[in-house]
Design a protein around this motif. Structure first.
Motif, short mmCIF file in Angstrom:
data_model
loop_
_atom_site.label_atom_id
_atom_site.label_comp_id
_atom_site.label_asym_id
_atom_site.label_seq_id
_atom_site.Cartn_x
_atom_site.Cartn_y
_atom_site.Cartn_z
N CYS A 35 -4.33 -0.45 -0.02
CA CYS A 35 -4.82 -1.64 0.66
C CYS A 35 -6.31 -1.42 0.97
O CYS A 35 -6.79 -0.29 0.92
CB CYS A 35 -4.03 -1.90 1.95
SG CYS A 35 -4.40 -0.71 3.25
N CYS A 38 -6.99 1.36 3.71
CA CYS A 38 -6.84 2.75 3.25
C CYS A 38 -7.96 3.13 2.28
O CYS A 38 -8.48 4.24 2.33
CB CYS A 38 -5.47 2.96 2.60
SG CYS A 38 -4.13 3.05 3.82
N CYS A 46 0.85 -1.19 0.00
CA CYS A 46 0.00 0.00 0.00
C CYS A 46 0.89 1.24 0.00
O CYS A 46 1.81 1.35 0.81
CB CYS A 46 -0.90 -0.02 1.23
SG CYS A 46 -1.88 1.48 1.40
N HIS A 56 -5.60 5.19 11.75
CA HIS A 56 -4.91 4.50 10.66
C HIS A 56 -4.20 5.49 9.75
O HIS A 56 -3.10 5.23 9.26
CB HIS A 56 -5.91 3.66 9.86
CG HIS A 56 -5.26 2.87 8.75
ND1 HIS A 56 -4.53 1.74 9.00
CD2 HIS A 56 -5.16 3.09 7.42
CE1 HIS A 56 -4.03 1.28 7.85
NE2 HIS A 56 -4.40 2.08 6.88
N CYS A 83 0.02 3.25 3.61
CA CYS A 83 0.39 2.71 4.93
C CYS A 83 1.47 1.63 4.85
O CYS A 83 1.87 1.08 5.88
CB CYS A 83 -0.83 2.17 5.65
SG CYS A 83 -1.45 0.61 4.99
ZN LIG Z 1 -2.95 1.09 3.34
#
Ligand SMILES: [Zn+2]
Length: 190
Positions: A45, A48, A15, A61, A18
């Motif tokens: 991902c 996200c 990702c 997050h 992240c």
């Molecule tokens: Zn992510």
């Protein structure tokens, strides 16, 4: 959209916000783009991807944005910047926005969708030049800084301004180490 070979290579199958690795990455075109050009896309991902609609609900997050904003990929920069702007109540988000310097093209990309919806307030200096976060401005008259008890003289440079989101007439900047609100009618883009 599945990842193209180019996007898979660039993201290293992780990702791009992240850094979570995985096979369930989605190629997300950053608006206003809707095409499949890797330069316009970010590999995301599922977590996200879910945060995009309501970033403030997933602020924990999205602390990953403080890393991804430093990406060298313009699409990742634009998406990170846009999400950070949607977290006005998170001090770390404001700090990240303040510390990074992005190209004007990336900033415009970050704001393109909001602007199309009419959600973006445009800040202009005393002469009508459009101001962007991170710009340097010069005071065009002496300013009495309330509370700080000093007068900032005409000609003072204020670097790395921030735009007050809901008020096109106000920016924020540091003078003598204090962050103050400055009316855009008293500044000239430097
Ligand atoms: Zn992510």
């Amino acid at each position: 959209m599945v990842l193209s070979d180019a996007l898979a290579a660039r993201s290293q199958q992780s990702c791009e916000l992240c850094a979570q690795p995985g096979s369930s990455l989605t190629a997300y075109p950053v608006p206003p783009y809707q095409d499949a050009l890797p330069d316009h896309q970010v590999a995301l991902c599922p977590t996200c991807l879910d945060t995009l609609a309501h970033p403030e609900a997933a602020a924990d997050h999205l602390q990953c944005l403080t890393g991804s904003i430093w990406s060298e990929v313009p699409a990742v920069q634009a998406l990170s910047h846009k999400l950070l702007r949607r977290l006005p109540n998170e001090p770390w988000a404001a700090e990240a926005l303040e510390s990074v310097e992005l190209d004007e093209a990336v900033l415009n990309w970050s704001e393109a969708e909001d602007r199309a919806k009419g959600d973006v307030v445009v800040h202009t200096d005393a002469y009508g030049a459009v101001l962007q976060a991170g710009d340097t401005v010069v005071l065009i008259q002496n300013l009495n800084v309330k509370g700080a008890n000093f007068i900032a003289p005409k000609g003072t440079q204020v670097r790395k301004i921030r735009l007050v989101p809901d008020n096109g007439g106000q920016i924020e900047g540091k003078i003598n180490g204090d962050t103050i609100v400055i009316l855009t009618q008293y500044v000239k883009k430097g």
